[in-house]
Design a protein around this motif. Structure first.
Motif, PDB file in Angstrom:
ATOM      1  N   LEU A 178       0.825  -1.208   0.000  1.00 12.14           N
ATOM      2  CA  LEU A 178       0.000   0.000   0.000  1.00 12.14           C
ATOM      3  C   LEU A 178       0.861   1.260   0.000  1.00 12.14           C
ATOM      4  N   MET A 179       1.927   1.259   0.782  1.00 10.92           N
ATOM      5  CA  MET A 179       2.780   2.448   0.872  1.00 10.92           C
ATOM      6  C   MET A 179       3.607   2.648  -0.388  1.00 10.92           C
ATOM      7  N   HIS A 180       3.872   1.562  -1.125  1.00  7.42           N
ATOM      8  CA  HIS A 180       4.658   1.698  -2.345  1.00  7.42           C
ATOM      9  C   HIS A 180       3.939   2.545  -3.387  1.00  7.42           C
ATOM     10  N   GLY A 181       2.623   2.488  -3.365  1.00  6.23           N
ATOM     11  CA  GLY A 181       1.869   3.263  -4.342  1.00  6.23           C
ATOM     12  C   GLY A 181       1.669   4.715  -3.951  1.00  6.23           C
ATOM     13  N   LEU A 182       2.065   5.088  -2.740  1.00  6.76           N
ATOM     14  CA  LEU A 182       1.878   6.459  -2.295  1.00  6.76           C
ATOM     15  C   LEU A 182       2.985   7.358  -2.844  1.00  6.76           C
ATOM     16  N   PRO A 183       2.666   8.579  -3.191  1.00  7.24           N
ATOM     17  CA  PRO A 183       3.713   9.504  -3.656  1.00  7.24           C
ATOM     18  C   PRO A 183       4.639   9.889  -2.517  1.00  7.24           C
ATOM     19  N   SER A 184       5.875  10.168  -2.842  1.00  9.84           N
ATOM     20  CA  SER A 184       6.850  10.575  -1.833  1.00  9.84           C
ATOM     21  C   SER A 184       6.424  11.896  -1.212  1.00  9.84           C
ATOM     22  N   GLY A 185       6.552  11.978   0.088  1.00 12.41           N
ATOM     23  CA  GLY A 185       6.150  13.193   0.790  1.00 12.41           C
ATOM     24  C   GLY A 185       6.256  13.002   2.282  1.00 12.41           C
ATOM     25  N   SER A 186       5.787  14.005   3.009  1.00 11.36           N
ATOM     26  CA  SER A 186       5.898  13.964   4.467  1.00 11.36           C
ATOM     27  C   SER A 186       5.058  12.844   5.064  1.00 11.36           C
ATOM     28  N   PHE A 187       3.886  12.565   4.471  1.00 16.81           N
ATOM     29  CA  PHE A 187       3.020  11.519   5.022  1.00 16.81           C
ATOM     30  C   PHE A 187       3.713  10.153   4.958  1.00 16.81           C
TER      31      PHE A 187
ATOM     32  N   GLY B 149      12.745  -3.818  -0.652  1.00 11.80           N
ATOM     33  CA  GLY B 149      12.741  -4.836  -1.693  1.00 11.80           C
ATOM     34  C   GLY B 149      11.850  -4.467  -2.867  1.00 11.80           C
ATOM     35  N   ILE B 150      10.685  -3.889  -2.595  1.00  8.81           N
ATOM     36  CA  ILE B 150       9.784  -3.482  -3.672  1.00  8.81           C
ATOM     37  C   ILE B 150      10.437  -2.406  -4.537  1.00  8.81           C
ATOM     38  N   ALA B 151      11.181  -1.502  -3.893  1.00 10.99           N
ATOM     39  CA  ALA B 151      11.833  -0.429  -4.647  1.00 10.99           C
ATOM     40  C   ALA B 151      12.871  -0.965  -5.624  1.00 10.99           C
ATOM     41  N   LYS B 152      13.383  -2.177  -5.384  1.00  6.08           N
ATOM     42  CA  LYS B 152      14.398  -2.748  -6.271  1.00  6.08           C
ATOM     43  C   LYS B 152      13.806  -3.556  -7.422  1.00  6.08           C
ATOM     44  N   ILE B 153      12.506  -3.772  -7.404  1.00 12.62           N
ATOM     45  CA  ILE B 153      11.870  -4.518  -8.494  1.00 12.62           C
ATOM     46  C   ILE B 153      11.797  -3.628  -9.739  1.00 12.62           C
ATOM     47  N   ASP B 154      12.098  -4.194 -10.880  1.00 14.13           N
ATOM     48  CA  ASP B 154      12.109  -3.448 -12.141  1.00 14.13           C
ATOM     49  C   ASP B 154      10.720  -2.866 -12.422  1.00 14.13           C
ATOM     50  N   PRO B 155      10.581  -1.536 -12.519  1.00 15.28           N
ATOM     51  CA  PRO B 155       9.266  -0.929 -12.781  1.00 15.28           C
ATOM     52  C   PRO B 155       8.635  -1.413 -14.083  1.00 15.28           C
ATOM     53  N   SER B 156       9.454  -1.848 -15.037  1.00 15.56           N
ATOM     54  CA  SER B 156       8.886  -2.313 -16.302  1.00 15.56           C
ATOM     55  C   SER B 156       8.024  -3.554 -16.106  1.00 15.56           C
ATOM     56  N   LEU B 157       8.300  -4.335 -15.073  1.00 13.76           N
ATOM     57  CA  LEU B 157       7.476  -5.515 -14.801  1.00 13.76           C
ATOM     58  C   LEU B 157       6.067  -5.100 -14.385  1.00 13.76           C
ATOM     59  N   TYR B 158       5.973  -4.044 -13.580  1.00 10.32           N
ATOM     60  CA  TYR B 158       4.652  -3.550 -13.188  1.00 10.32           C
ATOM     61  C   TYR B 158       3.923  -2.965 -14.402  1.00 10.32           C
TER      62      TYR B 158
ATOM     63  N   ARG C 224       0.506 -10.600  -6.628  1.00 11.66           N
ATOM     64  CA  ARG C 224       0.774 -12.038  -6.572  1.00 11.66           C
ATOM     65  C   ARG C 224       1.865 -12.467  -7.550  1.00 11.66           C
ATOM     66  N   HIS C 225       1.847 -11.921  -8.767  1.00 13.93           N
ATOM     67  CA  HIS C 225       2.737 -12.416  -9.810  1.00 13.93           C
ATOM     68  C   HIS C 225       4.001 -11.573 -10.007  1.00 13.93           C
ATOM     69  N   VAL C 226       4.015 -10.356  -9.472  1.00 13.90           N
ATOM     70  CA  VAL C 226       5.190  -9.506  -9.652  1.00 13.90           C
ATOM     71  C   VAL C 226       5.853  -9.201  -8.307  1.00 13.90           C
ATOM     72  N   THR C 227       5.058  -8.679  -7.364  1.00 17.61           N
ATOM     73  CA  THR C 227       5.644  -8.245  -6.095  1.00 17.61           C
ATOM     74  C   THR C 227       6.159  -9.417  -5.268  1.00 17.61           C
ATOM     75  N   LEU C 228       5.327 -10.427  -5.054  1.00 21.98           N
ATOM     76  CA  LEU C 228       5.739 -11.551  -4.211  1.00 21.98           C
ATOM     77  C   LEU C 228       6.992 -12.265  -4.733  1.00 21.98           C
ATOM     78  N   PRO C 229       7.052 -12.639  -6.013  1.00 21.07           N
ATOM     79  CA  PRO C 229       8.294 -13.276  -6.490  1.00 21.07           C
ATOM     80  C   PRO C 229       9.517 -12.379  -6.353  1.00 21.07           C
ATOM     81  N   GLY C 230       9.329 -11.077  -6.536  1.00 25.39           N
ATOM     82  CA  GLY C 230      10.465 -10.166  -6.424  1.00 25.39           C
ATOM     83  C   GLY C 230      10.936  -9.945  -5.001  1.00 25.39           C
ATOM     84  N   LEU C 231      10.103 -10.314  -4.025  1.00 22.24           N
ATOM     85  CA  LEU C 231      10.444 -10.106  -2.613  1.00 22.24           C
ATOM     86  C   LEU C 231      10.879 -11.392  -1.921  1.00 22.24           C
TER      87      LEU C 231
END
Length: 315
Positions: free
Chosen positions: A115-124, A203-212, A227-234
């Protein structure tokens, strides 16, 4: 008549062997040089880890109170660990804590990281990560004292239940035979959640964005992407989380000792506290050492398969 000196021919095989020897000598010196740098760390490890381990194994074969003459009993102490229902129950409590220290934090950490990976960078986002990681920087002794207040008869937990009309459920959580172990386990879940979340976020930050991007172009929804991108990459990060939290569960001491000291009865007694009690209260050094060796083996049996499954190279 002058004689001329003619150099003897050198065999190619001899010349090649000499060249090989000359090439190997610097490498050998480098290896010895590396060993010199590693030697202090090896010495410290041997003195503070291997030596106590060997000593514990030695003590576990004796009946000794730590002062008098030790009596050799062989494997009798180990037999007692595996045949005494009380000792087996203590090991069972540690296995139950694995659910709270490992399964819950890793599961919730995966959800929070996704959930936090999809949030934009910021103070929150920064504040959220800091709040989640706070339990990791708080000493476990202090955390145990605070949670002891929370779980007390007039603590925050019972006050909240009364405020929402569930006062009938209020109880002294750490003194109740039915709720003491789960209550301690929830403290462990709270402590481990922040570490798991941050490791998985990294770990999520290191997954290739092109896969998403490819998954979204194929029409995958968020659950399918997870299930098919995040979990295998982690896989490796999950392995680290499971290893760290499982060791914390099986070798737990601080939280249990501060909040319940193994009570009520033996409902929250875990091997770490039992080893302390046997060695320093009951003066059964041999039995305490046997329990310590069994705990070490239990930790290895638990984490080695996890490491093998999660750290293997991708085919």
């Amino acid at each position: 008549m002058t004689s001329s000196t003619v150099a003897a021919p050198v065999s190619p095989l001899v010349d090649g062997a000499g060249a090989a020897a000359r090439r190997q000598r610097p490498g050998g010196r480098r290896r010895w040089g590396q060993l010199v740098w590693v030697a202090p760390a090896l010495a410290v490890y041997a003195f503070f880890v291997l030596r106590p381990l060997i000593t514990s194994v030695q003590y576990s074969l004796y009946d000794w109170n730590g002062i008098g003459v030790a009596t050799f009993v062989g494997g009798a102490n180990y037999v007692e660990v595996f045949t005494d229902p009380e000792q087996l129950g203590i090991i069972g409590n540690a296995v139950v804590l694995v659910v709270f220290f490992t399964v819950i934090p890793v599961g919730l950490g995966l959800l929070a990281a996704a959930l936090m990976h999809g949030l934009p960078s910021g103070s929150f986002t920064t504040v959220s990560r800091s709040v989640l990681f706070i339990p990791q920087v708080i000493p476990l002794v202090a955390a145990g004292i605070v949670w002891d207040w929370v779980y007390s008869t007039n603590g925050i937990a019972n006050q909240l239940l009364s405020a929402v009309g569930l006062g009938g459920l209020a109880r002294p959580w750490l003194a109740d035979f039915d709720t003491a172990l789960p209550a301690v386990g929830l403290i462990g879940s709270w402590v481990q959640l922040g570490l798991c979340t941050l490791l998985l976020l990294t770990g999520i930050a290191k997954i290739d964005p092109s896969l998403y991007e490819a998954a979204r172009l194929d029409g995958a929804n968020r659950l399918q992407v997870f299930r098919h991108v995040t979990l295998p990459g982690l896989r490796r990060e999950i392995g680290v989380c499971v290893t760290v939290t499982m060791i914390a569960a099986l070798a737990s001491f601080d939280i249990v000792y501060i909040t319940t000291q193994g009570g009520p009865g033996n409902q929250t007694m875990v091997p770490g506290v039992e080893i302390y009690r046997l060695a320093f209260s009951e003066r059964e050094v041999g039995q305490a050492s046997a329990m310590a060796v069994v705990l070490m083996v239990l930790v290895l049996v638990a984490i080695l398969p996890v490491q093998r499954l999660t750290q293997r190279s991708d085919q």
